[in-house]
Design a protein around this motif. Structure first.
Motif, short mmCIF file in Angstrom:
data_model
loop_
_atom_site.label_atom_id
_atom_site.label_comp_id
_atom_site.label_asym_id
_atom_site.label_seq_id
_atom_site.Cartn_x
_atom_site.Cartn_y
_atom_site.Cartn_z
N ALA A 240 45.39 35.15 41.44
CA ALA A 240 44.33 36.18 41.43
C ALA A 240 43.84 36.44 42.85
N VAL A 241 43.45 37.67 43.09
CA VAL A 241 42.76 37.99 44.35
C VAL A 241 41.60 38.91 44.01
N GLN A 242 40.43 38.59 44.61
CA GLN A 242 39.25 39.43 44.42
C GLN A 242 38.85 40.01 45.77
N VAL A 264 37.12 44.64 43.16
CA VAL A 264 38.14 44.61 42.13
C VAL A 264 38.88 43.27 42.20
N THR A 265 39.25 42.77 41.04
CA THR A 265 40.06 41.55 40.96
C THR A 265 41.38 41.89 40.29
N VAL A 266 42.47 41.50 40.93
CA VAL A 266 43.78 41.75 40.33
C VAL A 266 44.54 40.45 40.18
N ALA A 267 45.38 40.40 39.15
CA ALA A 267 46.24 39.25 38.96
C ALA A 267 47.42 39.37 39.91
N LYS A 268 47.94 38.24 40.33
CA LYS A 268 49.09 38.25 41.24
C LYS A 268 49.88 36.96 41.01
N TYR B 144 52.07 37.94 34.89
CA TYR B 144 50.83 38.14 35.65
C TYR B 144 50.74 39.55 36.21
N LEU B 145 51.91 40.13 36.51
CA LEU B 145 51.90 41.48 37.09
C LEU B 145 51.46 42.51 36.07
N VAL B 147 48.95 41.82 33.84
CA VAL B 147 47.57 41.54 33.45
C VAL B 147 46.69 42.64 34.03
N PRO B 148 45.87 43.27 33.19
CA PRO B 148 45.06 44.37 33.72
C PRO B 148 44.07 43.88 34.78
N GLU B 149 43.80 44.72 35.76
CA GLU B 149 42.81 44.36 36.78
C GLU B 149 41.42 44.48 36.17
N THR B 150 40.43 43.98 36.87
CA THR B 150 39.07 44.14 36.39
C THR B 150 38.14 44.44 37.56
N THR B 151 37.12 45.26 37.31
CA THR B 151 36.13 45.49 38.36
C THR B 151 34.83 44.77 38.02
N MET B 152 34.86 43.95 36.96
CA MET B 152 33.71 43.08 36.70
C MET B 152 33.77 41.93 37.72
N ILE B 154 33.86 38.36 39.44
CA ILE B 154 34.26 37.02 39.03
C ILE B 154 33.67 36.04 40.05
N MET B 157 35.41 33.08 41.81
CA MET B 157 36.37 33.21 42.91
C MET B 157 35.78 32.80 44.26
#
Lengths: 466, 167
Positions: A240-242, A264-268, B144-145, B147-152, B154, B157
């Motif tokens: 993940a990267v945020q 935005v957080t995306v999976a990677k 993983y590619l 998996v939808p992104e999110t703008t909530m 986290i 992190m």
């Protein structure tokens, strides 16, 4: 941040932090060796943690949990209670530190006002699985963790990743499990990240409760106005990267300017690194353009959460006039209203307050000396997806960064610097490459390495649904 | 590989924001899209040079260095004649690029003197191992590619700072 403000910030630890941290350390040490084998001193550490809460509403439950665990009866509810105690102690440390920082900066912060409870999500059996895994970890202790125990969480993480409203827990557990896996065999590991793993364990326990805690912060309303970017803080683990943008919001309705975070957080996957990370967020063209071109943003009806986070919607924003982060920091940082921190998020690690620092001398170890008061610069935290390097920071004359606290001291994490490059003063920030690297050397290196995202997408398209 | 402690044990023990797993180095993924050090093995997936929809699952066990290579349908690789095939050689080479020689050598428990290649220092033999688990880990990796992104936000992190600017 002025020299006198920094001096105020560094003037000793807030009262009680040392004692609170000592109690936390005692609990964390118990997790190293596992609750199944508590030596006397660790039993005493649990009792001491509970003892700190004697006069509070959770005092009785904590005392009972500490006693039960010490006697070898380790139920999940006892662990939840102990995790709650540790979180409350560390939350108090967070509050004291943030109050000190706000006082030093003269920063006004909104008070916290609880919103009504939201509906719990229906994922009870998954969360039960998380709780039993976390219980196994606590009983075993970090030293006893092996591949089998780590792998036991894989399927739960997979399910949580797909479950709506559970992304926080999924991302946390995935990063945590990857660390434990990479550290196996932990029994022979020389130094353990004791506080860190206890932090991650504690937060996971709290997030894995059924419907007690809201899975996410609540919206308090929709806001419109001008968004002036201060910089982007990048968080990353293997999957993940945020990209967290710090900005000042000037509300269209004329209210006071606010400090906000959006992003935005995306999976990677672990092999996607460096500037390629930005391509994963490519759908947010307006936001990326604002970062790369240093432009302000005009936003309409973005949900503002009670945590001070704006929920980004790229289709509700358009690019405004040029606006560099140094001008924004100089003009707007002093008067902007800072958001409240939701109780569950109160851990020192979340403290990340934007400041402008200038007129400093860079000392030999890379700290900034503001005329007597020195702050350590966290040059180890410059993301690989941006152009900011330790050398640029060391040669800088002004810096927009985040004040953080970790390992018992205050740190400055640079987001952007003003520095002389070829005798010209330029501004370099972590978001400069949001639309791709601008340094020809890096562009070439990226081209040589090939497009990792494209290769993996091709493989996924061919192999995944067979 | 875990002790990247800058100033000794106390610092490592009392910090919350650490990158415990060092970021991997960028490499070309076309030939070997997936490499990992997991479950006591260096294991991964190597794309077939002749058939774009075929992949080989290759693995080398830590300690014993026993190796295996087969298609994802468990058909043994035709290139295994008493020594590692080209897929295993590619796997080892890409693992060294991704993790650095030290980390791979330490994980496999192999001594690699200067001027030698890791794969030539392996002492194991061909030992069939089920490919299905590694292949399903690869599919999970690819998933993983999607998996939808999110703008909530986290907030968790914050425990995982990005790092690695060393240009």
């Amino acid at each position: 941040m002025l020299a006198v403000q920094l001096a105020d910030l560094l003037d000793g630890d807030p009262e009680g932090t040392g004692e609170a941290l000592a109690l936390v350390d005692g609990f964390d040490d118990a997790l190293v060796h596992g609750l199944a084998r508590l030596a006397d001193e660790r039993t005493a550490a649990l009792a001491a943690l509970a003892g700190a809460f004697t006069a509070t509403p959770i005092g009785e439950r904590l005392a009972e949990a500490a006693a039960e665990v010490a006697s070898g009866s380790i139920a999940a509810e006892h662990l939840t209670t102990l995790a709650g105690g540790r979180a409350a102690l560390f939350g108090a440390v967070h509050d004291a530190l943030l109050a000190r920082l706000d006082a030093a900066l003269g920063r006004e912060r909104e008070p916290w006002s609880p919103a009504p409870e939201s509906e719990p999500y229906g994922v009870a059996n998954m969360l039960g699985g998380v709780r039993s895994w976390l219980r196994e970890l606590a009983i075993t202790g970090w030293r006893g963790v092996d591949h089998d125990l780590v792998s036991a969480v894989d399927q739960i993480v997979e399910a949580l990743t797909a479950a709506p409203g559970q992304r926080r827990l999924a991302v946390l557990l995935d990063g945590f499990a990857a660390e434990l896996r990479a550290s196996c065999p932990i029994a022979t590991m020389e130094h353990l990240p004791v506080r860190r793993w206890a932090d991650l364990w504690t937060r996971a326990v709290l997030l894995a409760q059924d419907g007690v805690l809201p899975a996410e912060p609540r919206p308090v309303g929709l806001v419109s106005g001008r968004l002036l970017v201060l910089g982007v803080d990048v968080h990353e683990h293997g999957t993940a990267v945020q990209f967290q943008v710090h900005a000042v919001l000037e509300p269209a309705d004329g209210g006071p300017a606010r400090l906000v975070r959006t992003g935005v957080t995306v999976a990677k996957v672990d092999t996607i690194v460096g500037p390629a990370l930005w391509t994963l967020a490519h759908e947010h063209k307006v936001l990326l353009a604002a970062l790369a071109d240093r432009r302000s943003l005009e936003v309409t009806d973005l949900p503002l959460l009670d945590s001070g986070d704006l929920v980004w919607h790229d289709d509700r924003a358009f690019l405004g006039k040029p606006a560099d982060s140094f001008t924004t920091a100089r003009l707007h940082l002093a008067g902007a209203l800072a958001p409240a921190v939701p109780p569950l998020e109160r851990a020192p690690v979340r403290i990340a307050e934007p400041v402008l620092v200038e007129g400093y001398k860079v000392t030999e170890d890379g700290s900034f000396d503001l005329g007597g008061a020195e702050i350590t610069v966290d040059i180890g935290r410059l993301p690989s997806c941006g152009p900011l390097t330790p050398k640029l920071v060391a040669g800088s004359s002004a810096c927009v960064g985040l004040v953080r606290w970790d390992g018992g001291r205050w740190l400055l994490q640079p987001l952007a610097v003003q520095a002389k490059v070829k005798r010209e003063t330029v501004e370099i920030g972590t978001g400069d490459w949001a639309q791709g690297p601008t340094d020809p050397k890096v562009v070439k290196a990226e081209a040589r390495a090939g497009d990792a995202v494209a290769v993996l997408r091709e493989r996924a398209g061919r192999l995944l649904r067979r | 590989m875990n002790d990247r402690s800058p100033d000794g044990e106390t610092v490592w023990a009392q910090h919350s924001r650490l990158r415990v797993v060092p970021p991997v180095k960028p490499r070309k993924l076309a030939k070997v899209p997936f490499v990992e050090l997991a479950d006591g093995r260096l294991q991964g997936v190597v794309s077939s040079g002749s058939d774009i929809s075929r992949v080989y699952v290759s693995s080398i066990a830590a300690g014993t260095h026993d190796y295996n290579c087969s298609t994802n349908n468990n058909r043994p690789c035709g290139g295994l004649y008493g020594s590692p095939c080209k897929h295993l050689r590619a796997l080892a080479a890409e693992a060294v690029l991704q993790y650095g020689l030290d980390r791979v050598a330490r994980y496999l428990r192999v001594d690699v003197p200067d001027g030698t290649e890791l794969v030539d220092r392996l002492t194991g033999a061909h030992e069939p191992a089920p490919a299905a688990m590694v292949f399903s880990r690869f599919l999970r990796h690819l998933a993983y590619l999607e998996v939808p992104e999110t703008t909530m936000p986290i907030p968790e992190m914050h425990w995982f700072p990005a790092e690695g600017a060393v240009r």
